[in-house]
Each structure stands twice: as C-alpha cells, then as structure tokens.
Design a protein around this motif. Structure first.
Motif, PDB file in Angstrom:
ATOM      1  N   SER A 340       0.816  -1.207   0.000  1.00  0.00           N
ATOM      2  CA  SER A 340       0.000   0.000   0.000  1.00  0.00           C
ATOM      3  C   SER A 340       0.854   1.263   0.000  1.00  0.00           C
ATOM      4  O   SER A 340       0.593   2.218  -0.734  1.00  0.00           O
ATOM      5  CB  SER A 340      -0.942   0.004   1.210  1.00  0.00           C
ATOM      6  OG  SER A 340      -1.808   1.115   1.167  1.00  0.00           O
ATOM      7  N   GLU A 341       1.917   1.257   0.849  1.00  0.00           N
ATOM      8  CA  GLU A 341       2.772   2.443   0.922  1.00  0.00           C
ATOM      9  C   GLU A 341       3.678   2.557  -0.301  1.00  0.00           C
ATOM     10  O   GLU A 341       3.773   3.622  -0.924  1.00  0.00           O
ATOM     11  CB  GLU A 341       3.631   2.411   2.194  1.00  0.00           C
ATOM     12  CG  GLU A 341       2.861   2.665   3.474  1.00  0.00           C
ATOM     13  CD  GLU A 341       2.567   1.399   4.252  1.00  0.00           C
ATOM     14  OE1 GLU A 341       2.176   1.502   5.416  1.00  0.00           O
ATOM     15  OE2 GLU A 341       2.730   0.286   3.682  1.00  0.00           O
ATOM     16  N   SER A 342       4.366   1.471  -0.640  1.00  0.00           N
ATOM     17  CA  SER A 342       5.359   1.529  -1.723  1.00  0.00           C
ATOM     18  C   SER A 342       4.716   1.689  -3.098  1.00  0.00           C
ATOM     19  O   SER A 342       5.174   2.490  -3.912  1.00  0.00           O
ATOM     20  CB  SER A 342       6.213   0.246  -1.717  1.00  0.00           C
ATOM     21  OG  SER A 342       7.051   0.207  -0.593  1.00  0.00           O
ATOM     22  N   ALA A 343       3.668   0.934  -3.366  1.00  0.00           N
ATOM     23  CA  ALA A 343       3.098   0.937  -4.706  1.00  0.00           C
ATOM     24  C   ALA A 343       2.076   2.046  -4.914  1.00  0.00           C
ATOM     25  O   ALA A 343       2.003   2.634  -5.996  1.00  0.00           O
ATOM     26  CB  ALA A 343       2.462  -0.422  -5.008  1.00  0.00           C
ATOM     27  N   MET A 344       1.282   2.347  -3.891  1.00  0.00           N
ATOM     28  CA  MET A 344       0.180   3.285  -4.063  1.00  0.00           C
ATOM     29  C   MET A 344       0.368   4.598  -3.301  1.00  0.00           C
ATOM     30  O   MET A 344      -0.406   5.526  -3.484  1.00  0.00           O
ATOM     31  CB  MET A 344      -1.134   2.635  -3.624  1.00  0.00           C
ATOM     32  CG  MET A 344      -1.493   1.384  -4.423  1.00  0.00           C
ATOM     33  SD  MET A 344      -1.552   1.666  -6.206  1.00  0.00           S
ATOM     34  CE  MET A 344      -3.010   2.674  -6.341  1.00  0.00           C
ATOM     35  N   GLY A 345       1.392   4.684  -2.446  1.00  0.00           N
ATOM     36  CA  GLY A 345       1.569   5.900  -1.661  1.00  0.00           C
ATOM     37  C   GLY A 345       0.469   6.112  -0.649  1.00  0.00           C
ATOM     38  O   GLY A 345       0.261   7.227  -0.183  1.00  0.00           O
ATOM     39  N   ALA A 346      -0.232   5.037  -0.288  1.00  0.00           N
ATOM     40  CA  ALA A 346      -1.328   5.113   0.689  1.00  0.00           C
ATOM     41  C   ALA A 346      -0.833   4.547   2.005  1.00  0.00           C
ATOM     42  O   ALA A 346      -0.703   3.334   2.168  1.00  0.00           O
ATOM     43  CB  ALA A 346      -2.541   4.321   0.186  1.00  0.00           C
ATOM     44  N   TRP A 347      -0.542   5.448   2.945  1.00  0.00           N
ATOM     45  CA  TRP A 347       0.125   5.060   4.183  1.00  0.00           C
ATOM     46  C   TRP A 347      -0.853   4.534   5.224  1.00  0.00           C
ATOM     47  O   TRP A 347      -2.003   4.983   5.311  1.00  0.00           O
ATOM     48  CB  TRP A 347       0.876   6.255   4.756  1.00  0.00           C
ATOM     49  CG  TRP A 347       2.151   6.537   4.033  1.00  0.00           C
ATOM     50  CD1 TRP A 347       2.289   7.101   2.798  1.00  0.00           C
ATOM     51  CD2 TRP A 347       3.464   6.244   4.490  1.00  0.00           C
ATOM     52  NE1 TRP A 347       3.609   7.191   2.458  1.00  0.00           N
ATOM     53  CE2 TRP A 347       4.359   6.675   3.489  1.00  0.00           C
ATOM     54  CE3 TRP A 347       3.974   5.684   5.661  1.00  0.00           C
ATOM     55  CZ2 TRP A 347       5.734   6.549   3.611  1.00  0.00           C
ATOM     56  CZ3 TRP A 347       5.351   5.563   5.786  1.00  0.00           C
ATOM     57  CH2 TRP A 347       6.223   5.983   4.769  1.00  0.00           C
ATOM     58  N   ILE A 348      -0.360   3.599   6.034  1.00  0.00           N
ATOM     59  CA  ILE A 348      -1.086   3.112   7.199  1.00  0.00           C
ATOM     60  C   ILE A 348      -0.169   3.263   8.401  1.00  0.00           C
ATOM     61  O   ILE A 348       0.922   2.672   8.446  1.00  0.00           O
ATOM     62  CB  ILE A 348      -1.511   1.638   7.043  1.00  0.00           C
ATOM     63  CG1 ILE A 348      -2.529   1.476   5.902  1.00  0.00           C
ATOM     64  CG2 ILE A 348      -2.105   1.107   8.335  1.00  0.00           C
ATOM     65  CD1 ILE A 348      -1.943   1.184   4.575  1.00  0.00           C
ATOM     66  N   GLY A 349      -0.555   4.093   9.361  1.00  0.00           N
ATOM     67  CA  GLY A 349       0.255   4.327  10.539  1.00  0.00           C
ATOM     68  C   GLY A 349       0.128   3.196  11.540  1.00  0.00           C
ATOM     69  O   GLY A 349      -0.955   2.636  11.732  1.00  0.00           O
ATOM     70  N   ASP A 350       1.247   2.858  12.203  1.00  0.00           N
ATOM     71  CA  ASP A 350       1.260   1.770  13.182  1.00  0.00           C
ATOM     72  C   ASP A 350       0.988   2.250  14.604  1.00  0.00           C
ATOM     73  O   ASP A 350       0.504   1.479  15.441  1.00  0.00           O
ATOM     74  CB  ASP A 350       2.620   1.060  13.155  1.00  0.00           C
ATOM     75  CG  ASP A 350       2.936   0.466  11.792  1.00  0.00           C
ATOM     76  OD1 ASP A 350       2.298  -0.530  11.438  1.00  0.00           O
ATOM     77  OD2 ASP A 350       3.808   1.011  11.093  1.00  0.00           O
ATOM     78  N   ILE A 351       1.351   3.504  14.894  1.00  0.00           N
ATOM     79  CA  ILE A 351       1.243   4.032  16.253  1.00  0.00           C
ATOM     80  C   ILE A 351       0.468   5.344  16.196  1.00  0.00           C
ATOM     81  O   ILE A 351       0.804   6.225  15.392  1.00  0.00           O
ATOM     82  CB  ILE A 351       2.642   4.285  16.860  1.00  0.00           C
ATOM     83  CG1 ILE A 351       3.451   2.966  16.898  1.00  0.00           C
ATOM     84  CG2 ILE A 351       2.540   4.865  18.267  1.00  0.00           C
ATOM     85  CD1 ILE A 351       4.891   3.149  17.327  1.00  0.00           C
ATOM     86  N   PRO A 352      -0.570   5.515  17.034  1.00  0.00           N
ATOM     87  CA  PRO A 352      -1.275   6.810  17.041  1.00  0.00           C
ATOM     88  C   PRO A 352      -0.303   7.948  17.343  1.00  0.00           C
ATOM     89  O   PRO A 352       0.548   7.824  18.235  1.00  0.00           O
ATOM     90  CB  PRO A 352      -2.303   6.634  18.165  1.00  0.00           C
ATOM     91  CG  PRO A 352      -2.492   5.158  18.291  1.00  0.00           C
ATOM     92  CD  PRO A 352      -1.161   4.548  17.970  1.00  0.00           C
TER      93      PRO A 352
END
Length: 382
Positions: A340-352
């Motif tokens: 998601s991050e590498s291919a689409m630039g859509a980040w998912i955060g692990d820590i609030p």
C-alpha cells in the motif's frame, strides 16, 4: 565574542573543501594540502523522466563504487594520515566538500541540462536531461563514529552555520532549484559510513515532495505553515518548545517515530535564520535527537530531512522545516513499506501520533536527565 571561522581550500582533483572552525576551537588556522594524485572525476549523470508521474530519476552509476562500511583505520571522512589518505587532509571541527561520486553534478551548467522549470514540467516519452547540480558531504566531527546527537552544543552550532553558509552558496549557483541538507543515521536506513556526517543536495529541479506541497499551498493559501504551527502548538503532540522553535509529532504522522520542527518566524531556509534562532536550535535539536536515542537500549536509525523553500519560487509561503523519521516501531521491529505504501503511496500508521508524542517526550526527559545539553557560548552570553 569568538566566532565560527570559515576556511576555503581545494582537494587535489579541484573539488572544493571548506573548513568551519568552532567558536571555541583549539585548532591552528593552517591546513595541510591534499597531496594525493588527482584522479578524473566521474561524468555528470543523466536523469530520465517518468512520464507516468512527470518525476525525474537521476541514473548515477558512479555511486556503485562508493566505500561501504570501512574500518576506522580506512575511514574516508577522518583526517588524513600516512596510511589513510582520506578526503580531508587536516584535522578539523566541521568539514564540507564536494562528493566524489555525486548524484547531481559535478557540472553545474551543460548544454544538455534542464532548460528551466517549464521544460522540466513538460511530459514526454524518452525525455532525458543532464543531472547538473552539486552534492556535498558535511562531516560533523573528525571522530569515526557518532551522529549529530553526539556533538557538543558548540559543534552543533558550527554545523548549523555550515548549513546556512552552503544553502546560500548553492542557491546562488546557476540551474540550482532547491537545496536539501539531511542526515542518514544507522545501517537500517542504509548508511555506508559510520562517520558522523550528513549531506547537502542541490537539485536542478523542484523535488516531488515540494511540488505536492506547492499544490497544497495553492489550494489552502499562503498561511498554511503558520496555521499548522498554531494548531500543533495547541495540541498534545508537542514534544519540545523554545522561544524560536517548536517540535511536534504531526497530526497525520506516517512513521512510527516522526517529529517535525518549525521555526516560529517565517524563514524560507537556513540562510534566512538569525544568530538567536541558530543558538537555540543547536541545543533544542540535540535534546530532540538524544531523546529519540533514549527510546530504546540501542541507537535509533533515522532520516533527518531539512525541507527548504525552492530557490526561485514560493519563498514567502514555504517555511524551513525538519522532518525527522524513523522506521523503528519497537525495540526489535522495523516498519517496512509494504504494497500500500510503496506501490500506491497510501500510508497506514502503526502508532497513534498522540501515543508517539508521549514516547518521544519520555525519551527526551530521560536524555535530559542522563545527558543534559548545556547552552552554546553565544546563547549563554545572551
């Protein structure tokens, strides 16, 4: 009051070498010449345009030959000895020199170089331009190991002076569109030298990150940075605050450890900062980095990226900003960029971000207790 001194020299192959002596230096003013036999410099790389995004990619094959994690006795950034003819002929406090294997340069002008921002913005198939510009290495210390966070406040202040000096000099060069000082720290980030150092890139284009920022400014308005600072200073995500600077975990942090640092006054780059701002930054930045290192039992890998306004545009809108990021999400785990991050630039955060701010504040408190940072001589005098 003693002041930081700049001394300009050249290496055997003609590359520029600049020494910056601490205000409280113990070094003599003389410097030894570079006695190595001059070697030919690599040809300036070529950059190619990706027509799907309009972004430019520099193909710099000479970088494949750079030194990889040498032992201390062969450190190319240490002061030269008879058995180690390094890049820096003399002992030093801070040294800056042109990279031997640059991603941009050594040519600053070239008939096949970019023909302005409009030329670079044009989309086409098979477009290429010469990668004109300059890449410099900034040696923070003559010691073999360490990072910016291991410096004394006086030495940190010297590095900040070097950043400001080089930002002004590189910005004045033809075809340079943006100047970027940064530090990569830790093998997990991909560093090839343990020596405490950073780099400065002078790009022939406005970087993709800044291009997206300009689009946001055009939609939001010129008060974007001032409004972000006001919002963050009122939040629970502030980790450090002084008279001139505030550090905070941003509202939409991407990385497990991510801290932004903004000046309270609008300055486009390091060259526009004044002595009082540089003095405070020297101590506040050290506290931040030592706090990040205190999060776990081993040093934290990070990228310290100093975003500056482009040379010729949006200087009244884009503010100097540090973006400190680390992929470390626990003592023994790293965040890797997945699909998601590498291919689409859509980040998912692990820590609030609010939890991350708590962790960083705790780290700073431990570092302040165990390794306190005292003001620079200039700051103390004020």
């Amino acid at each position: 009051m003693p002041s930081i001194t700049k001394r300009v020299h050249s290496l055997a192959d003609g590359r520029e070498l600049i020494y910056f002596d601490d205000a409280d230096t113990i070094l003599a003013p003389d410097r030894a010449p570079d006695l190595r036999a001059p070697e030919p410099r690599p040809a300036t790389a070529t950059m190619r345009q990706d027509p799907l995004t309009g972004e430019w990619v520099s193909i710099a094959a000479a970088r494949q030959n750079r030194v990889f994690l040498p032992p201390a006795e062969l450190d190319p950034l240490a002061p030269a000895t008879p058995t180690n003819p390094s890049e820096v002929p003399s002992n030093y406090d801070v040294a800056v020199f042109e990279n031997k294997s640059p991603s941009f340069g050594p040519a600053i002008t070239d008939a096949d170089g970019p023909r302005g921002l409009d030329d670079l913005a044009t989309i086409g198939i098979g477009r290429s331009r010469r990668s004109v510009g300059r890449c410099e290495v900034v040696c923070f210390s003559p010691e073999h190991e360490g990072s910016f966070g291991s410096l004394t406040p006086s030495r940190a202040r010297t590095v900040i002076k070097a950043w400001a000096d080089r930002t002004a000099a590189l910005s004045a060069m033809p075809n340079v569109q943006q100047v970027f000082p940064f530090e990569n720290r830790g093998e997990a980030i991909g560093v090839t030298l343990h020596h405490p150092h950073g780099q400065i890139y002078a790009y022939p284009y406005i970087t993709p990150r800044t291009t997206r920022l300009i689009a946001a400014l055009e939609q939001y308005g010129s008060t974007l940075f001032a409004d972000i600072l006001e919002s963050e200073r009122a939040s629970e995500r502030v980790v450090l605050a002084g008279r001139h600077w505030t550090a905070f975990v941003p509202f939409a942090a991407r990385w497990p450890i991510e801290v932004h640092l903004l000046p309270h006054r609008h300055v486009a780059d390091f060259a526009e900062t004044v002595d009082e701002e540089r003095d405070e930054l020297a101590t506040l930045y050290l506290r931040l980095l030592r706090g990040v290192d205190a999060l776990y039992d081993t040093p934290t890998p990070y990228i310290a990226a100093w975003h500056q306004a482009p040379v010729n545009t949006h200087r009244d809108d884009i503010r100097l900003m540090l973006q400190l990021t680390s992929p470390r999400r626990s003592a023994d785990k790293l965040k890797f960029l997945a699909g998601s991050e590498s291919a689409m630039g859509a980040w998912i955060g692990d820590i609030p971000p609010e939890r991350a701010a708590d962790l960083v504040r705790d780290g700073i408190a431990r570092a302040d207790r165990d390794h306190p940072v005292h003001p620079t001589p200039g700051e103390a005098a004020r």
